[in-house]
Enzyme design. Structure first.
Site, short mmCIF file in Angstrom:
data_model
loop_
_atom_site.label_atom_id
_atom_site.label_comp_id
_atom_site.label_asym_id
_atom_site.label_seq_id
_atom_site.Cartn_x
_atom_site.Cartn_y
_atom_site.Cartn_z
N HIS A 178 -14.16 12.94 0.08
CA HIS A 178 -15.00 12.20 -0.74
C HIS A 178 -15.37 13.04 -2.11
CE1 HIS A 178 -19.27 9.73 -1.39
NE2 HIS A 178 -18.02 9.38 -2.04
N ARG A 236 -23.92 -0.51 -11.61
CA ARG A 236 -22.10 -0.03 -11.30
C ARG A 236 -21.44 -0.61 -12.40
NH1 ARG A 236 -21.06 4.14 -7.73
NH2 ARG A 236 -22.68 4.21 -5.83
N LYS A 289 -21.56 15.84 -10.14
CA LYS A 289 -20.23 15.77 -9.88
C LYS A 289 -19.36 15.07 -10.99
CE LYS A 289 -18.91 13.16 -6.44
NZ LYS A 289 -18.14 11.82 -6.18
N THR A 290 -19.90 13.94 -11.29
CA THR A 290 -19.35 13.28 -12.39
C THR A 290 -19.30 13.93 -13.68
OG1 THR A 290 -19.78 11.24 -11.25
CG2 THR A 290 -19.14 10.85 -13.50
N ASP A 315 -13.69 9.92 -7.27
CA ASP A 315 -14.28 9.72 -5.98
C ASP A 315 -13.56 9.91 -4.55
OD1 ASP A 315 -16.89 8.87 -4.94
OD2 ASP A 315 -15.99 6.85 -4.36
N SER A 369 -25.03 12.37 -4.63
CA SER A 369 -25.67 11.76 -5.69
C SER A 369 -26.47 12.81 -6.43
CB SER A 369 -26.33 10.41 -5.43
OG SER A 369 -26.82 9.92 -6.46
N LYS A 428 -15.53 0.96 0.12
CA LYS A 428 -15.93 2.08 0.96
C LYS A 428 -15.44 1.77 2.52
CE LYS A 428 -17.90 4.94 -1.58
NZ LYS A 428 -17.22 6.30 -2.02
N ARG A 476 -24.75 -0.68 -0.28
CA ARG A 476 -24.18 -1.01 1.12
C ARG A 476 -25.23 -1.07 2.08
NH1 ARG A 476 -22.95 3.19 2.61
NH2 ARG A 476 -23.66 4.84 1.20
#
Length: 530
Positions: A216, A318, A238-239, A253, A234, A196, A55
């Site tokens: 989020h 990604r 979390k994942t 997410d 990041s 996003k 982004r």
């Protein structure tokens, strides 16, 4: 044809081909035919996003008009754009799209029907349309027959803005117009701008207009129907920690929380791929198959096997795939009111406890803070741990002031029986370079103890600097690490580091003090002077 009338209403008069709601195989075939991608051995479609592999926050704008002038949090995140400049640029973009092949995908966001947001995504590339197909929810054939969009996304990566004419900073841009319900994307093929963009829209609509908290976060649900929510920037895990084979995945997410449910905004996942392996992330690894879009990856030399360690293009490689590619995903992606919420942080200073229970005041304060830290080697120029704060664990996507989300979260905690835990997945026994990273097995054991309600009758002690409540014991975790001060050889150095980190929290929070009430301010660290 009927679609010609739809396009005319949008301002597009196509001179070339229009591809309307192609299937996944058709979009993949079209990409290969256009020489815009190749198939990896796993079956996934591999494409490059070109100049932009992430982004571009400095080039994201919100149209400032009567609707948004007094409600949007203007500043470094939300850059104002004049309505007349938007109208002129919109016309230039639609003229551009009229002269190119276009791919149209009708999708929607929000798994709970009351909040369904119909979206028409018009792109120049078939693989961008595949991304929209994978990341959003898809209407069935009957719904498509009468589909009417509420929001429109125009993604024109080949259109480059002229800053002198278009009033942009440079040739790429993402502009959200809340009054006209349009997201205009140009000069960048990075698909994350599409994802996003809609998240930003929902972060405005749901809290501001419907009293629904947008988050989020990732979320999963246990066999007893208990919902858990995981916030974290990041590198915090979390994942990894939310992907629990014994629990069903609600989403990875973006979620909303209304009076009765937590629900996923999306229909897919946009997973980071750097370092991916079957051993570390078996669910994500298995999800990368035919139908998945891989962005900016490279292959092992002389093969069609993806090298997930190769970051020669970007570390932000990604994979975009439908959520049903995850074996234990729940459908529809809706769970009950959370029983437990986890704030994940990777504290490289070795100060925060591996697990602590937060009061409502502390929840709001730490939510607005959104703390983690970066360590040496993660980015060029970083030689020692650095603090990172991202309000509400998603600052770049907040059109409203962070206190709005924190206050709504605080109200929901008071209205429901919800436990909130701060989990440090970072260092213990000293800062990065001296101490050791907390073992993943210990972190999993602590989260399991929470989910199995093993702390209900536990004894806690209060940390002197941050005021956090730390359990004295936890199954599967050595008791001595539960209080981080005990793990430092020189405890006076721990005290110095703790006060230093507390001061960084306080300095960061200065930006929010004028908007934060007494209850929020009471949740901050107790900074002791010598």
């Amino acid at each position: 044809m009927e679609y010609m009338e739809h396009l005319k209403n949008i301002g597009i008069v196509p001179a070339k081909e229009v591809f309307w709601n192609l299937s996944e195989p058709q979009l993949i075939s079209q990409t290969l035919r256009n020489n815009e991608g190749i198939i990896a051995r796993s079956g996934a479609l591999v494409c490059d996003t070109g100049e932009f592999t992430g982004r571009s926050p400095k080039d994201k704008y919100v149209v400032k008009d009567q609707k948004t002038a007094d409600s949007v949090w203007w500043g470094e995140i939300n850059h104002p754009f004049l309505p007349e400049d938007f109208d002129r640029l919109y016309e230039r973009v639609t003229n551009h799209l009229s002269d190119h092949d276009i791919y149209i995908k009708d999708v929607y966001a929000c798994a709970k029907s009351e909040y369904r947001l119909n979206i028409r995504v018009i792109t120049e590339n078939p693989w961008q349309s595949l991304f929209a197909n994978n990341l959003f929810l898809n209407p069935d054939e009957k719904e498509l027959e009468t589909f009417e969009h509420e929001w429109l996304i125009l993604a024109a990566p080949k259109f480059k803005a002229d800053p002198k004419i278009d009033k942009t900073r440079q040739h790429n841009f993402t502009i959200i117009n809340f009054t006209k319900k349009v997201i205009l994307i140009g000069g960048s093929a990075y698909t994350g701008e599409i994802k996003k963009g809609i998240f930003t829209v929902l972060n405005y609509i749901l809290p501001h207009e419907k009293n629904v908290l947008s988050m989020h976060c990732s979320a999963n649900i246990g066999t007893e129907g208990d919902t858990a929510v995981f916030f974290g920037l990041s590198g915090t895990g979390k994942t990894t920690l939310s992907a629990d084979p014994s629990r069903k995945l609600i989403g990875d997410d973006e979620h909303g929380w209304d009076d009765d449910h937590v629900f996923n905004f999306e229909g897919g996942c946009y997973a980071k791929c750097y370092g991916l392996s079957r051993e570390k992330e078996p669910q994500i690894f298995s999800a990368i198959r035919y139908g998945t879009l891989l962005e900016n990856v490279r292959f092992l030399e002389g093969t069609d096997v993806v090298d997930y360690e190769n970051v020669s293009v970007t570390e932000n490689t990604r994979a975009a795939y439908p959520i049903e590619f995850i074996d234990n995903a729940i459908h529809p992606s809706v769970g009950g009111i959370p029983n437990n919420i986890f704030f994940l942080t990777c504290d490289a200073f070795g100060v925060l406890p591996p697990i602590s229970k937060l009061t409502v005041s502390q929840v709001m304060y730490h939510f607005i803070s959104g703390y983690t830290s970066k360590v040496a080697g993660t980015e060029a120029g970083i030689t020692e741990p650095q603090t990172t704060f991202s309000a509400c664990f998603g600052k770049p996507f907040l059109p409203l002031h962070p206190t709005k989300y924190a206050e709504l979260l605080g109200k929901k905690l008071k209205d429901n029986k919800v436990n909130v835990w701060l989990i440090n997945t970072g260092w213990s026994g000293g800062a990065y370079g001296v101490g050791e990273r907390i073992k993943l097995a210990y972190t999993r054991a602590m989260i399991t103890a929470v989910l199995e309600n093993k702390f209900e009758d536990a004894d806690f002690m209060r940390d002197a600097v941050f005021g956090l409540h730390m359990p004295l014991e936890c199954d599967g975790v050595p008791s001595e690490i539960l209080n981080p001060k005990n793990t430092w050889t020189d405890q006076s150095k721990y005290d110095e580091m703790a006060l230093s980190l507390a001061a960084r929290f306080a300095e960061n929070f200065k930006d929010f003090e004028s908007f934060a009430g007494e209850e929020i301010m009471n949740g901050g660290p107790v900074i002791q002077s010598k």
